[in-house]
Design a protein around this motif. Structure first.
Motif, mmCIF file in Angstrom:
data_model
loop_
_atom_site.group_PDB
_atom_site.id
_atom_site.type_symbol
_atom_site.label_atom_id
_atom_site.label_comp_id
_atom_site.label_asym_id
_atom_site.label_seq_id
_atom_site.Cartn_x
_atom_site.Cartn_y
_atom_site.Cartn_z
ATOM 1 N N LEU A 126 45.510 36.061 43.230
ATOM 2 C CA LEU A 126 45.096 36.961 42.159
ATOM 3 C C LEU A 126 44.459 38.220 42.732
ATOM 4 O O LEU A 126 43.993 38.246 43.870
ATOM 5 N N ASP A 172 41.948 40.366 38.184
ATOM 6 C CA ASP A 172 42.281 39.078 37.575
ATOM 7 C C ASP A 172 41.079 38.139 37.608
ATOM 8 O O ASP A 172 40.766 37.456 36.627
ATOM 9 N N LEU A 204 38.788 36.317 34.518
ATOM 10 C CA LEU A 204 38.455 34.900 34.394
ATOM 11 C C LEU A 204 36.959 34.713 34.149
ATOM 12 O O LEU A 204 36.545 33.918 33.297
ATOM 13 N N MET A 228 39.954 24.376 33.645
ATOM 14 C CA MET A 228 40.525 25.529 34.344
ATOM 15 C C MET A 228 41.707 26.100 33.558
ATOM 16 O O MET A 228 41.874 27.322 33.441
ATOM 17 N N ALA A 229 42.523 25.216 32.985
ATOM 18 C CA ALA A 229 43.661 25.665 32.185
ATOM 19 C C ALA A 229 43.182 26.393 30.926
ATOM 20 O O ALA A 229 43.791 27.386 30.496
ATOM 21 N N SER A 264 42.005 29.811 31.894
ATOM 22 C CA SER A 264 43.204 30.605 32.152
ATOM 23 C C SER A 264 43.798 31.136 30.847
ATOM 24 O O SER A 264 44.153 32.320 30.742
ATOM 25 N N VAL A 319 45.200 34.929 32.379
ATOM 26 C CA VAL A 319 45.407 35.038 33.823
ATOM 27 C C VAL A 319 45.738 33.645 34.366
ATOM 28 O O VAL A 319 45.042 32.686 34.040
ATOM 29 N N PRO A 320 46.770 33.490 35.187
ATOM 30 C CA PRO A 320 47.059 32.170 35.757
ATOM 31 C C PRO A 320 45.921 31.712 36.670
ATOM 32 O O PRO A 320 45.441 32.482 37.495
ATOM 33 N N PHE A 321 45.504 30.475 36.494
ATOM 34 C CA PHE A 321 44.351 29.983 37.257
ATOM 35 C C PHE A 321 44.456 28.489 37.450
ATOM 36 O O PHE A 321 44.466 27.722 36.491
ATOM 37 N N ASP A 322 44.591 28.078 38.695
ATOM 38 C CA ASP A 322 44.446 26.675 39.046
ATOM 39 C C ASP A 322 43.872 26.606 40.452
ATOM 40 O O ASP A 322 43.585 27.639 41.064
#
Length: 219
Positions: free
Chosen positions: A6, A10, A14, A117-118, A121, A126-129
């Motif tokens: 990220l 980004d 989050l 976390m999902a 996101s 924003v994609p987050f894992d």
């Protein structure tokens, strides 16, 4: 397949998706902080107890089975977030760090942390894992390294911008070096005595910590 690293913008989105004026929002912000500043996965976070944080706030100790452990360095950003969370919840040494609700001592499971976390996101868009958080930390540490320019100079032009470090060499399994052939010294699982005795005055670890502190300024 892992998500890409990220950008600082980004990561800021989050954090903004965590309402730190609420108990849940502060918990979510702590998850974001630990994911990006320590490389911990949900299973690692779920295992943590307050006693696993060193008294000086510079280290975490992860337990992997009965006799194997890993030491994780903490920068000031992560240490401050942990201290604030422990103080807010009046957690004792034997308490799990991530609890299900205020005034309880039931710990969150790894799957529950991954689900949180999902949710963060989805709110942030924003994609987050755990894997893209580790990829982001790897990219930031690489960019801060004195060796980054040297390594990029020998790469094809199309690969220079995407240059980073292998995820398997991130904390808690290794510590970044300011100068080394591979940039990282893999430490693996460190067998420790029962007392919490992290290494002291090690120049390699201190250089590593200096880079991690700088990473905390953007993560």
């Amino acid at each position: 397949m892992s998500l890409p690293a990220l950008t600082p913008d980004d990561v800021a989105r989050l954090y903004a998706a965590c309402d730190t004026g609420t108990w849940e929002g502060e918990r979510d912000a702590l998850i974001v902080t630990l994911a990006f500043n320590t490389g911990l996965r949900p299973a690692d976070m779920a295992r943590l107890h307050v006693r696993d944080i060193s008294a000086d706030g510079r280290w975490l100790m992860l337990h992997r089975g009965l006799r194997h452990h890993a030491i994780v360095p903490l920068n000031q950003r992560a240490a401050r977030a942990l201290h604030a969370w422990i103080e807010r919840n009046n957690l004792k040494a034997s308490d799990p760090l991530f609890i299900r609700a205020p005034n309880t001592r039931k710990r969150l499971r790894a799957r529950e942390i991954a689900n949180l976390m999902a949710q963060i996101s989805a709110r942030a868009g924003v994609p987050f894992d755990a894997e893209n958080a580790r990829a982001t930390l790897a990219r930031v540490l690489f960019n801060l390294s004195e060796d980054a320019a040297v390594i990029r100079s020998v790469l094809p032009p199309e690969e220079q911008e995407a240059a980073t470090l292998p995820l398997e060499h991130l904390p808690p399994f290794s510590l970044v070096l300011s100068r080394s052939e591979m940039l990282f010294a893999s430490l693996g699982m460190l067998p420790l005595p029962t007392a919490f005795m992290p290494p002291e005055n090690d120049p390699v670890l201190e250089r590593s910590r200096a880079l991690l502190e700088r990473a905390g300024e953007v993560l």
